[in-house]
Design an enzyme around this catalytic site. Structure first.
Site, PDB file in Angstrom:
ATOM      1  N   GLU A 166      23.643  88.205 -49.878  1.00 20.69           N
ATOM      2  CA  GLU A 166      23.702  89.239 -50.642  1.00 20.69           C
ATOM      3  C   GLU A 166      24.793  88.636 -52.405  1.00 20.69           C
ATOM      4  O   GLU A 166      25.038  89.522 -52.677  1.00 20.69           O
ATOM      5  CB  GLU A 166      23.892  90.427 -50.152  1.00 20.69           C
ATOM      6  CG  GLU A 166      23.439  91.611 -49.549  1.00 20.69           C
ATOM      7  CD  GLU A 166      21.733  91.946 -50.641  1.00 20.69           C
ATOM      8  OE1 GLU A 166      22.041  91.515 -51.425  1.00 20.69           O
ATOM      9  OE2 GLU A 166      20.890  92.046 -49.939  1.00 20.69           O
ATOM     10  N   GLY A 167      24.252  87.659 -52.147  1.00 16.85           N
ATOM     11  CA  GLY A 167      24.971  86.677 -53.358  1.00 16.85           C
ATOM     12  C   GLY A 167      26.797  85.717 -52.801  1.00 16.85           C
ATOM     13  O   GLY A 167      27.554  87.166 -52.314  1.00 16.85           O
TER      14      GLY A 167
END
Ligand SMILES: Cc1cc2nc3c(=O)[nH]c(=O)nc-3n(C[C@H](O)[C@H](O)[C@H](O)COP(=O)(O)OP(=O)(O)OC[C@H]3O[C@@H](n4cnc5c(N)ncnc54)[C@H](O)[C@@H]3O)c2cc1C
Length: 606
Positions: A444-445
């Site tokens: 998610e980054g």
């Protein structure tokens, strides 16, 4: 075997006494049914499910892991049964729209559920978590026909979902996506390519899996502006909407990984698989990111969850295990030695875990109110409202995701340390929490990407420091109101000082970046962590202010509970918040100390 206990007292303190969720829900259309007694009942039931069904599977799921046989993945023993109970309980549709079979409760209720499930058993909670991402994407960007076909079975938990972005050559830089989507005469597309690291990419929990896939049309522009989004079901729905023909998407292998072993992380091969465009052509990334802020709050839970779980288990151990005598004199003279809890250094570790778990939870609940307004804006077609809250949340999400997952790793590591050598031994589960938590700063980054998003995009590029000014104004106003209270004054003063410093640091980085573009990247991590520590200080002051008031006037909780909140605030301000100053110094140092060495001179192994 250690078990998870849902921290319902702390949750209710935050919901009812700190952030006035009953008042907040009363302002929401979706909050009509979220009355205090219903919220209480849902929390109680969810807590019970997590304690009795999910928690016992946490260690065994890691031991057994997932298996791949003939392209089909099997989850560990007990997972199918637990998932059936989850689906039958209607938990997947808690915050989903009623028109597609959901219960229509506010988005924040879903986050409370996710927090408990994710703490009790993060690998299990990933299956429904990914489905939620697919549901949100289809709800916002799907045609009515697509919604009718996919949303009801997803909401019921009969079908599951995935998000297929990553490919071997790219994870962060999705502009490099290569998977091809060729238009067919019947309006569908044939997808060909390989996706890696796909969570829940295949499993035996549901009768169908709906993949949401990023791919490129034949004539698409290069880079991120040429990516479209597709629905690719594992089994194509037949004319009745039931599971039909097997589609050309197969799990080629399972990734062998450090942790979350009960969560199936798959290489998915798309071999002429039938897909259906979702949203406009070439706008796939925008569509994918619509609900990214809520998804990232979801991942931020993976910072709070392990801190809570590791703290619960470490605290129990520290009360039980005995070693030497306390320096200030025997505490348990009848015993052979005092328990670990009497040693100041063990207290340092436990209180760090507590401050992170409770402070992180409070940061999430503060932000979840904004998420409720944003989601309501979207669902009611009120673009202005949706945008306003998306902006507010957009500033906080990289802080929540980046900072809280980094601290979650620290808390999990401290849990091992409290157990000493026994923390390193598998049967206690402490080393598993470390392994499982480590992924949270990556997917998610990554933390680096959250930091760039915060400083580069949210602070410098789109608002020229305005986002910091607006947020710190709220903090400063709150701090000023509490200067007169003897107990709160030192913390309020410190916070006031920090709001000024945060703005000053932003201006100094903005000026430095005009001369040296590398500054944005070189300062970003320290800026993110600094922002996190100050935000958490604000959130601790808010809890402390309520505690002071309740100690004087009475509240829902015991005196000991409120005193513990004050003691933890004191610990946070005096022992953890000073770290912000080290980040402040570091972020202002020139990028030269990072960039001056030639890549060839970074090591001399020859
Ligand atoms: C267990 C697991 C589950 C996953 N689940 C999914 C899933 O369900 N769906 C899916 O699509 N993907 C999934 N992923 C993929 C995950 O999202 C990516 O691994 C992640 O986005 C990082 O991409 P990467 O691995 O290609 O690293 P890279 O992009 O190669 O990054 C490597 C390092 O370089 C840094 N970096 C990269 N670019 C920059 C830059 N411009 N400036 C500064 N630093 C930079 C990063 O911060 C990182 O530290 C999963 C991964 C794992 C391990």
């Amino acid at each position: 075997m250690p078990v998870y206990k849902a921290p319902l007292r702390d949750m209710k303190f935050l919901l009812n006494e700190v952030f006035d969720y009953p008042g907040h829900y009363a302002t929401l259309t979706s909050g009509e049914n979220a009355t205090p007694d219903i919220v209480d009942a849902i929390l109680g039931e969810c807590g019970k499910f997590c304690e009795e069904v999910l928690s016992p599977l946490y260690l065994s799921g890691d031991e057994e892991g997932c298996k791949l046989d003939n392209g089909e993945v099997t989850t560990p023993a007990g997972y199918r049964d637990a998932y059936q109970q989850y689906a039958m309980g209607g938990w997947q549709g808690l915050s989903a729209p009623e028109e597609y079979g959901g219960q229509g409760l506010p988005a924040s209720m879903g986050l409370l559920k996710q927090e408990m499930m994710g703490t009790a058993n993060w690998p299990f909670s990933m299956y429904p978590g990914l489905s939620l991402g697919a549901m949100n994407t289809i709800f916002l960007h799907g045609t009515e026909d697509q919604k009718q076909t996919y949303l009801a079975p997803l909401t019921e938990g009969r079908w599951a979902g995935t998000m297929c972005l990553t490919e071997p050559q790219c994870g962060t830089d999705l502009g490099q996506v290569k998977t091809k989507a060729e238009p067919q005469a019947d309006g569908s597309y044939r997808l060909t390519g390989t996706k890696i690291f796909i969570s829940s990419g295949d499993h035996d929990l549901t009768e169908n899996i709906v993949h949401i896939v990023l791919a490129r049309l034949p004539d698409a522009p290069k880079g991120t502006r040429g990516i479209s989004l597709f629905i690719v079901p594992k089994f194509l729905p037949d004319s009745n909407g039931d599971v039909g023909e097997r589609n050309g998407v197969v799990c080629g292998s399972l990734e062998k990984k450090m942790g979350i072993k009960a969560s199936a992380t798959c290489v998915l091969n798309f071999d002429g698989a039938t897909g259906f465009l979702i949203g406009p052509e070439n706008e796939g990334l925008n569509c994918m990111f619509t609900f990214m802020n809520t998804a990232r709050i979801g991942t931020a839970i993976q910072g709070v969850g392990p801190a809570e779980l590791s703290y619960q288990w470490a605290l129990a151990y520290a009360k039980d295990r005995r070693s030497m005598r306390a320096l200030s004199g025997k505490k348990e003279p009848d015993q052979v030695a005092d328990s670990l809890i009497h040693h100041a250094d063990v207290r340092r570790m436990l209180l760090t875990q507590k401050a992170i778990a409770e402070g992180g939870r409070a940061m999430l609940y503060y932000s979840a109110r904004l998420a409720d307004h944003m989601v309501e804006g979207f669902t009611e077609g009120d673009d202005k409202k949706a945008e306003k809250y998306d902006d507010k949340l957009g500033f906080l999400t990289p802080i929540l995701k980046g900072f809280l997952t980094e601290l979650g790793c620290e808390a999990a590591n401290l849990g091992v340390q409290v157990f000493g050598g026994h923390g390193y031994i598998r049967e206690h589960g402490m080393e598993q929490i470390v392994r499982d938590t480590r992924i949270a700063t990556l997917y998610e980054g990554t933390t680096g990407i959250q930091a760039l998003d915060l400083l580069g995009r949210k602070v410098l590029l789109t608002t020229q420091g305005g986002a910091v000014r607006e947020f710190t104004l709220n903090i400063a106003n709150f701090a000023r109101k509490h200067l007169t209270d003897k107990r709160l004054r030192p913390w309020a003063l410190e916070l006031l000082k920090l709001t000024g410093q945060w703005n000053l640091l932003t201006v100094r980085i903005m000026l430095a970046a005009r001369k040296d573009r590398d500054v944005v990247s070189s300062a970003s991590y320290d800026f993110l962590m600094y922002s996190g520590y100050v935000t958490m200080a604000y959130i601790w002051l808010r809890q402390a202010a309520v505690a002071v008031d309740k100690l004087a006037n009475g509240g829902e909780e015991s005196t000991g509970f409120y005193q513990a909140k004050l003691a933890t605030t004191e610990f946070y301000f005096e022992r953890l918040l000073p770290r912000a100053q080290s980040h402040a110094t570091s972020m202002l140092s020139p990028s030269k100390n990072l960039m001056q060495l030639d890549a060839e001179d970074l090591a001399f192994t020859g």
